[in-house]
Design an enzyme around this catalytic site. Structure first.
Site, PDB file in Angstrom:
ATOM      1  N   LEU A  71     -76.191 -62.287   2.121  1.00 52.28           N
ATOM      2  CA  LEU A  71     -77.229 -61.967   3.095  1.00 52.28           C
ATOM      3  C   LEU A  71     -78.363 -61.172   2.463  1.00 52.28           C
ATOM      4  O   LEU A  71     -79.454 -61.100   3.009  1.00 52.28           O
ATOM      5  CB  LEU A  71     -76.634 -61.155   4.257  1.00 52.28           C
ATOM      6  CG  LEU A  71     -75.913 -61.940   5.354  1.00 52.28           C
ATOM      7  CD1 LEU A  71     -75.200 -60.982   6.297  1.00 52.28           C
ATOM      8  CD2 LEU A  71     -76.880 -62.814   6.122  1.00 52.28           C
ATOM      9  N   VAL A 124     -83.691 -63.190  13.333  1.00 55.81           N
ATOM     10  CA  VAL A 124     -82.780 -63.820  12.373  1.00 55.81           C
ATOM     11  C   VAL A 124     -82.209 -62.822  11.373  1.00 55.81           C
ATOM     12  O   VAL A 124     -82.697 -61.709  11.223  1.00 55.81           O
ATOM     13  CB  VAL A 124     -83.484 -64.970  11.626  1.00 55.81           C
ATOM     14  CG1 VAL A 124     -83.935 -66.040  12.595  1.00 55.81           C
ATOM     15  CG2 VAL A 124     -84.674 -64.450  10.833  1.00 55.81           C
ATOM     16  N   GLU A 125     -81.157 -63.264  10.671  1.00 54.60           N
ATOM     17  CA  GLU A 125     -80.462 -62.451   9.669  1.00 54.60           C
ATOM     18  C   GLU A 125     -79.952 -61.139  10.247  1.00 54.60           C
ATOM     19  O   GLU A 125     -79.992 -60.090   9.602  1.00 54.60           O
ATOM     20  CB  GLU A 125     -81.380 -62.168   8.459  1.00 54.60           C
ATOM     21  CG  GLU A 125     -81.861 -63.419   7.736  1.00 54.60           C
ATOM     22  CD  GLU A 125     -80.803 -64.037   6.845  1.00 54.60           C
ATOM     23  OE1 GLU A 125     -79.615 -63.712   7.013  1.00 54.60           O
ATOM     24  OE2 GLU A 125     -81.158 -64.840   5.974  1.00 54.60           O
ATOM     25  N   GLY A 126     -79.477 -61.171  11.488  1.00 53.76           N
ATOM     26  CA  GLY A 126     -79.022 -59.965  12.161  1.00 53.76           C
ATOM     27  C   GLY A 126     -80.125 -59.419  13.030  1.00 53.76           C
ATOM     28  O   GLY A 126     -81.159 -58.971  12.529  1.00 53.76           O
TER      29      GLY A 126
END
Length: 813
Positions: free
Chosen positions: A372, A497-499
């Site tokens: 990530l 996005v991405e958390g």
């Protein structure tokens, strides 16, 4: 009164014992000497009962068996009841990735000599050439209005160029045909593309972020790397990664998608493999992907690969043309990049398609968390940095071009309050990018990249909102002339996005930061579950070190507060700005570390659920790291008034945010008395004021509208067309011309306002100015050219009644 002074002296001596990290024996000896000396001033200190208490405390400190019996064993038992059990996914997340400078900041005692040695990354000749040539050429091919509102995709020519020139293989090693760029170079490529087209930037960044390429490089088998990486680098395969499910968004550990180990026929042979059933959504590049990286929960009910039934989250490569895979539909996230759902029913894959083979079964969560970092630390901050830099360049130019009530709108102080924030924010984003990508060159710092994702995207959101306010109707009306609305429209994508940012701020930054960055906490929690011989002795050693650490950072914060930070003298940086600000970071680092330790002590596992408190501590940690980035970047640039002004403003923004977070934490602690105590101890003379002054706002508000070294630095990282028919290019060309002829133009305007020029329209008045000798004919020609460009910059697109054909008629009244 003398006794009270003696008692205060004892407190200060004790603080200095921990401040200088004296050993137990040396510290106890100094304390006893100070206590006995205080006894000459007051009988209280030599009273038998007082001496007995002191001796008992010293005995517990010095004698291991007594300390274990009366302190460590009871503390261990209490903590085992207080702390919640850690799930396997939480443990994997904590074990994944690395730490970097953010750990030093969390310690409360940063090693400034280490930070001084950090050199920010620079571009190699090959990387710079790729940005100057291939990336610039790609940018010239992009028309975001055409992409968004007509084609709904990149053109075939652009896709072919992206594949042929290696944009999909930025991270892939050269031995497999990739470019093998550094994190900093990847970020620069993505942000330059993003300055022209968010759609193109997302299309390039996803294969170079979390996806099959990075997973294969880190965990793939030799055969997987040999087959897939070269094909990915050349664009022969388009990858996507299926992680998010309808019922598992930010909680990726709750993935419901399944894989069952079984035997089945594959290409004419019966082989061992996995039968997959999955439903994924919001998957970027899915509609055109040829290979899907997939995360799922693997089980082995028949014991074909071992005794365990539930094998945990695993990752696989799934060719998109396999039977049972449904792919190709699109979501519409408010931007035209390829994004869509993927489903699979009874999709069979052989074991060779598991990323890393059977060796990595059940390690998918660890693999995902480590990977990530690219998305959080490179791609999304790169998009944000491009947004901030384009706001600086375009809004600064427009605010000088656009005049209202006889002056540029950028001269109004209300506008400058917003434009100065844009200037400082854009500077911070570039500085933060430089530090975070340098960290990624050394490893995969999960906490730092979570900070980067949250603060970069949130900063970008604020700067774009400011930009829309300043541009007003010019930014609201959609059309090919609008250089800001499409960026504004895509802000929620980066935030989500991405958390999701709410989750990242309230749970991840401090929650993960405490476990990864605290020097003792993770080991202590592990020791709580250790039932082997010697476990209590190990816990005692950790607890003793932890308590000494807490006392040390508490003392550092206390003494720094008493001296108003004058005793903090980090040997770091090479500027007057560094001399002023590094001591403040050093002081606040100790305050933060001590505050965090008291929060952990008083709230324990409940802090995990107190998300508002956790978020504030995460803000303090993040802003201290951001301040370090600003100073490191400032000192890496050529000294100039503009460089220092931008950095100083950005630093004050960070420290104002730190103060807000700390005070909010103290005011909302469940133990209000402890919040009051901490505030008084660390800020005995009051909390320092870091608000920017009106003069600083005016100064930076003027600076954003003028050519200056910072503007040049930021412009070097983006792409601005010279085409005066381009949405950005027309503003750029008009601004450049204005900076050349503004003094003559002002002469013309002033005389016009004073009624000194003859004529009814602009042309007649300009001829009058020439005839009166106010400007030369050559200057008049340049003024006329600029005024045409200026007026063209103010126009917004008009369409036919069906909003189809653009019909701009630049007819002046």
């Amino acid at each position: 009164m003398i006794g009270l002074l003696a008692f205060l002296a004892i407190i200060i001596v004790t603080a200095f014992i921990f401040y200088f990290h004296l050993s137990r024996r040396s510290g106890c000896a100094v304390f006893v000497a100070a206590w006995l000396l205080a006894g000459t001033c007051s009988e209280f200190f030599v009273h038998p009962l007082a001496l007995l208490v002191v001796l008992a405390v010293l005995a517990v400190i010095l004698v291991d068996s007594l300390r274990i019996k009366f302190v460590s064993a009871p503390a261990r038992n209490a903590l085992k009841k207080m702390m919640p059990a850690m799930s396997s996914t939480e443990r994997e997340a904590l074990d994944a990735g690395t730490t970097w400078w953010e750990k030093d900041v969390f310690s409360g005692q940063p090693d400034w000599s280490k930070f001084e040695k950090i050199e920010l990354s620079s571009l190699s000749e090959a990387e710079q050439a790729f940005i100057d040539n291939e990336t610039a050429e790609l940018c010239e091919m992009l028309d975001e209005w055409q992409i968004h509102h007509h084609d709904k995709d990149l053109s075939p020519a652009v896709w072919q160029f992206i594949k042929e020139k290696g944009f999909l293989g930025l991270i892939i090693p050269r031995e497999y045909g990739g470019l093998e760029f550094t994190p900093y170079a990847q970020s620069r490529v993505v942000s330059k593309i993003a300055s022209r087209s968010t759609v193109a930037a997302v299309s390039v960044m996803v294969p170079n972020s979390l996806g099959p390429g990075e997973l294969l490089m880190k965990y793939g088998t030799a055969a997987q790397k040999d087959f897939w990486l070269a094909r990915l680098a050349k664009g022969e395969e388009i990858p996507c990664f299926g992680l998010t499910s309808p019922e598992a968004g930010s909680d990726a550990g709750a993935i419901p998608d399944t894989g069952v180990v079984c035997e089945q026929e594959y290409k004419g042979e019966k082989v061992l493999g996995v039968k997959l059933n999955f439903s994924k959504r919001w998957i970027t590049l899915a509609p055109i992907a040829t290979v899907v990286g997939l995360a799922f929960r693997l089980s082995d009910p028949d014991g074909l690969i071992g005794d365990e039934v539930e094998r945990g989250i695993s990752c696989a490569l799934v060719p998109a043309d396999l039977a049972g895979v449904e792919i190709g539909r699109r979501h519409y996230p408010g931007s035209a990049f390829m994004n869509g759902p993927i489903t699979g029913v009874d999709v069979f894959i052989p074991m060779s398609m598991l990323i890393g083979g059977q060796e990595y079964i059940g390690q998918g969560w660890m693999m995902l968390v480590e990977c990530l970092g690219a998305g959080r630390g490179i791609s999304l901050p790169a998009l944000s940095t491009a947004g901030g830099e384009m706001s600086y360049l375009m809004v600064g130019a427009f605010a000088r071009i656009r005049r209202q009530f006889g002056i540029p709108v950028g001269k109004f102080e209300g506008v400058q309050e917003a434009s100065a924030d844009i200037a400082a924010g854009a500077y911070m984003l570039e500085a933060y990018r430089a530090l975070v990508t340098r960290a990624l060159a050394d490893g995969a710092p999960s906490v730092l990249t979570a900070m980067a994702k949250y603060h970069a995207t949130e900063t970008m959101r604020g700067l774009i909102n400011h930009s829309m306010d300043i541009l007003g109707g010019r930014a609201i009306q959609m059309g090919p002339r609008n250089f800001m609305a499409l960026v504004y429209q895509t802000i929620p994508i980066a935030i989500t996005v991405e958390g999701a940012n709410i989750l990242t701020r309230s749970m991840i930054i401090f929650g993960q930061g405490a476990m990864r960055c605290h020097p003792y906490l993770a080991d202590e929690l592990e020791a709580l579950s250790d039932e082997t011989d010697g476990a209590i002795a190990r816990f005692d050693k950790l607890l003793s070190a932890h308590l000494a650490h807490t006392a040390g950072v508490f003392s550092r914060g206390f003494i720094a507060g008493l001296s108003a930070g004058k005793l903090s003298k980090p040997d770091c940086g090479n500027s007057a700005l560094a001399e002023r600000w590094y001591p403040r970071i050093d002081r606040y680092s100790a305050v933060f570390a001590a505050t965090a330790d008291f929060a952990l002590l008083l709230l324990g596992g409940d802090l995990k659920r107190r998300e508002l408190l956790s978020a504030r501590l995460g803000d303090v940690h993040s802003q201290l790291v951001i301040a370090c980035a600003i100073l490191k970047y400032h000192d890496s640039q050529t000294a100039s008034e503009a460089n220092t002004a931008h950095a100083e403003f950005a630093l004050k923004r960070s420290f104002a945010a730190i103060n807000k977070a700390l005070l909010g934490f103290y005011q909302n602690m469940p133990q209000r008395w402890m919040g009051c105590v901490l505030k008084v101890v660390f800020f005995p003379w009051g909390v320092p004021n870091f608000d920017v002054s009106d003069n600083e706002i005016r100064s930076l508000g003027d600076m954003i509208m003028t050519p200056n070294p910072v503007r040049a630095q930021l412009a070097a990282a983006v792409h601005i067309s010279d085409d005066d028919q381009d949405a950005q290019g027309r503003i750029h060309r008009a601004f450049d011309l204005l900076t050349e002829i503004e003094s003559e133009y002002d002469v013309f305007l002033e005389n016009d306002q004073r009624g000194r020029l003859d004529g009814e329209d602009f042309a007649e008045k300009l001829n009058s100015a020439v005839s009166k000798g106010l400007v030369s004919e050559a200057q008049a020609a340049r003024i006329a050219e600029y005024d045409e460009r200026r007026y063209d910059c103010l126009l917004t697109d008009a369409f036919d009644a069906n909003l189809h054909d653009v019909d701009v008629r630049p007819v002046r009244p």
